[in-house]
Design an enzyme around this catalytic site. Structure first.
Site, PDB file in Angstrom:
ATOM      1  NE  ARG A 184      -9.598   2.458 -42.981  1.00 33.17           N
ATOM      2  CZ  ARG A 184      -9.337   2.927 -44.200  1.00 33.17           C
ATOM      3  NH1 ARG A 184      -8.366   3.814 -44.400  1.00 33.17           N
ATOM      4  NH2 ARG A 184     -10.023   2.506 -45.244  1.00 33.17           N
ATOM      5  CB  THR A 237      -3.130   7.462 -49.447  1.00 28.69           C
ATOM      6  OG1 THR A 237      -4.530   7.439 -49.324  1.00 28.69           O
ATOM      7  CG2 THR A 237      -2.525   6.583 -48.382  1.00 28.69           C
ATOM      8  CB  THR A 241      -5.058   7.830 -46.142  1.00 28.20           C
ATOM      9  OG1 THR A 241      -6.040   8.093 -47.144  1.00 28.20           O
ATOM     10  CG2 THR A 241      -5.745   7.053 -45.020  1.00 28.20           C
ATOM     11  CD  GLU A 260     -10.733   7.209 -50.128  1.00 25.21           C
ATOM     12  OE1 GLU A 260      -9.805   6.386 -50.051  1.00 25.21           O
ATOM     13  OE2 GLU A 260     -11.361   7.416 -51.174  1.00 25.21           O
ATOM     14  CG  ASP A 264     -11.474   3.525 -48.270  1.00 28.15           C
ATOM     15  OD1 ASP A 264     -11.662   3.993 -49.400  1.00 28.15           O
ATOM     16  OD2 ASP A 264     -10.363   3.524 -47.706  1.00 28.15           O
ATOM     17  CB  SER A 289      -5.744  -0.949 -50.240  1.00 28.33           C
ATOM     18  OG  SER A 289      -6.988  -1.278 -50.792  1.00 28.33           O
ATOM     19  N   GLY A 312      -2.154   4.533 -53.034  1.00 30.84           N
ATOM     20  CA  GLY A 312      -2.618   4.077 -54.341  1.00 30.84           C
ATOM     21  C   GLY A 312      -3.970   3.392 -54.317  1.00 30.84           C
TER      22      GLY A 312
END
Ligand code: DON
Length: 568
Positions: free
Chosen positions: A101, A385, A403, A405, A425, A451, A472
């Site tokens: 991340r 993503t 991703t 984003e 995010d 998510s 999504g």
């Protein structure tokens, strides 16, 4: 086809097969694929298969797949983005969560997205500003995983992507549509320059396009590893680019050079006769486990694709989202009451809130053990993503959501790839009126809540059953929950599980695809107080899944995107 018809036709097919077999020479049962790749672009899948056929592992293949996706699906993922990956080791039966991340620069504060007026800025401004970018982590994460589970040399994993970038690839329709869209990122000078042909028009689906800068970056990445982008001239270009414009980033060379991906045990919980494993927070994985935990206390397994099945799904989903929105953030910075949220007595209490006949008002968050006061969440996630699943011939498996984003990240390019805008995010407001902190408020070095929830399912013996996931934005959690219910409760093959209608239920919203339900289900849900809302809702799904069966692997790729699942 109804379930009854499906099972009838299957039964008929079995009968015919049996009589043919009886009349002719006995045939050995057909052996399905033992290795497979499911991803969002066919060229990426083929690059992954080539690596597997050359003796590469699932992680080796994931690197080749990611490298091609960064070229052919740059609206969704790439070298400039982040990722979560769940990895199953067939020898040890261990499931590991890799966290790639993006992190906020050390200089970021809780007021990262406050404008000059001291108020949270409009999302439209934030997404293209330099301060929306986090330190990209996907490549460093893959490098870490490859050092532990790779079989081929790192330098040999980029050949297909480099060749496609240098010699040309066919422009995918989704990429062309994103480039031609009104998204603010597609209007950024770098994106416009990249997608505009010499005659001034935008690239069209099927045309041949090249990206020599990306080919050069891949060559460097193959030779040097992640420091090719996190240190040196490309890193300097990233920093310079993020300091341009009205909302500059605090990103420094040191922020980039000090990025650390993580490997931890995955969070695994039983679901009926299976075990489902996901990455811990700040991924969305544990929220999916909460959704499953609630559903396990219902008889959704007796209601395949019918009114009550979808009703239970929608009600569990609302409870799951209420908790996830309130409590999830980066556990390195805030205490996330994950044990409390997944505790049996808590799940019992949450499941009891479902009125089996008629939906009540929107449920609020619960009060799990270990929860401190938390401000209501003000996180807003748009899309960009992708998900991939890979199983190698030894049975090792990768389930990875990756991703930038939102589409094309922030629209800024360096070295032929887009930079992410993942820090959007974070919650735009840091506290509520009483000063309670938001779990997902920005902070230097912190990772924004996600998510993304790449899942791996095991059987009682700890053997691989399935890998699944989706992009999504906030809907990911509902998409993944649906695929898992389709596979594990409704016993559908992966292609049918991913094709099931999507239903995202939170608060008082029931966003869905009403035309895709069997006859009568939409009206039946309406009578139970679940009024499905059609039309676009946030970002669509891109569900990919692979399942192990007695006769080999079978895969599914979301018909809503361009993906395929291929094996051998
Ligand atoms: O990590 C997250 O939750 C988001 N940045 C994911 C965005 C996304 O899935 C967009 N959809 N296509």
């Amino acid at each position: 086809m109804t379930y009854a018809k499906r099972f009838l036709s299957l039964g008929l097919a079995t009968l015919i097969a049996a009589s043919v077999t009886a009349a002719q020479a006995p045939a050995a049962p057909e052996k399905g694929p033992t290795a497979m790749v499911a991803a969002a672009e066919p060229d990426a899948v083929d690059a992954g298969l080539k690596v597997l056929k050359a003796g590469g592992s699932a992680v080796d293949a994931a690197i080749a797949v990611q490298a091609v996706l960064g070229l052919e699906e740059p609206q969704s993922s790439g070298l400039g983005g982040g990722s979560f990956m769940t990895y199953y080791d067939a020898k040890t039966h261990q499931v590991t969560a890799y966290n790639g991340r993006e992190t906020a620069p050390a200089g970021a504060t809780a007021e990262l997205f406050y404008g000059p007026d001291g108020k949270p800025m409009p999302k439209g401004q934030a997404i293209v500003g330099g301060r929306s970018a986090g330190v990209p982590g996907a490549i460093a994460m893959l490098h870490l995983a490859q050092s532990q589970h790779g079989k081929l040399a790192w330098k040999d994993l980029f050949g297909d992507a480099e060749h496609l970038a240098a010699d040309g690839f066919h422009v995918p329709a989704r990429m062309a549509a994103a480039a031609a869209s009104n998204a603010p990122q597609a209007r950024q000078p770098d994106a416009v320059a990249y997608f505009t042909k010499p005659d001034g028009t935008k690239v069209q689906p099927g045309e041949i396009m090249k990206n020599p800068a990306y080919a050069a970056t891949l060559k460097k990445l193959a030779a040097e590893g992640p420091k090719a982008i996190l240190e040196g001239p490309i890193a300097a270009e990233i920093v310079a680019k993020l300091h341009e414009g009205p909302y500059p980033s605090a990103m420094t060379l040191k922020d980039l050079a000090s990025y650390k991906p993580k490997a931890t045990p995955a969070v695994c919980r039983p679901y009926r006769e299976y075990t489902v494993c996901v990455p811990p927070a700040p991924s969305g994985g544990p929220a999916v486990l909460e959704g499953l935990g609630i559903l396990q206390r219902t008889d959704i397994d007796k209601h395949p694709n019918d009114i009550q099945g979808w009703y239970l799904f929608s009600q569990a989903s609302r409870l799951m989202y209420a908790d996830r929105d309130r409590y999830y953030g980066d556990p390195d910075f805030v205490s996330v009451p994950m044990e409390g949220l997944l505790a049996a007595d808590y799940l019992d209490a949450r499941a009891k809130l479902i009125n089996l006949d008629k939906a009540g008002p929107a449920p609020g968050p619960g009060n799990p053990k270990g929860a401190g006061p938390r401000a209501p969440d003000r996180t807003k996630e748009p899309g960009g993503t992708t998900h991939l699943v890979i199983v190698d011939k030894d049975g090792n498996a990768v389930s990875m959501t990756t991703t930038v984003e939102s589409i094309f990240g922030d629209g800024k390019m360096v070295g032929g790839f887009f930079l992410n805008n993942q820090l959007t995010d974070f919650s735009f407001t840091a506290k509520d009126q009483d000063g309670a902190p938001a779990a997902n408020a920005p902070a230097g070095g912190k990772r924004p809540r996600s998510s993304m929830a790449p899942a791996i399912v095991l059987d009682k013996q700890g053997r691989f059953v399935a890998g699944a996931g989706s992009p999504g934005g906030p809907s990911i959690i509902a998409f993944n929950l649906k695929v898992l219910v389709g596979l594990l409760d409704w016993k559908l093959p992966p292609q049918e599980a991913v094709a099931l209608p999507n239903l995202i239920a939170f608060d008082t919203v029931y966003a869905s695809e009403p035309a895709k339900f069997p006859p009568g289900v939409v009206a039946g849900l309406g009578a139970k107080g679940v009024a499905l809302r059609g039309g676009p809702f946030g970002e669509g799904s891109g569900e990919q899944a692979i399942q192990m069966t007695a006769s080999g692997l079978r895969g599914g790729a979301d018909p809503r995107r361009e993906g395929v699942a291929r094996g051998y």
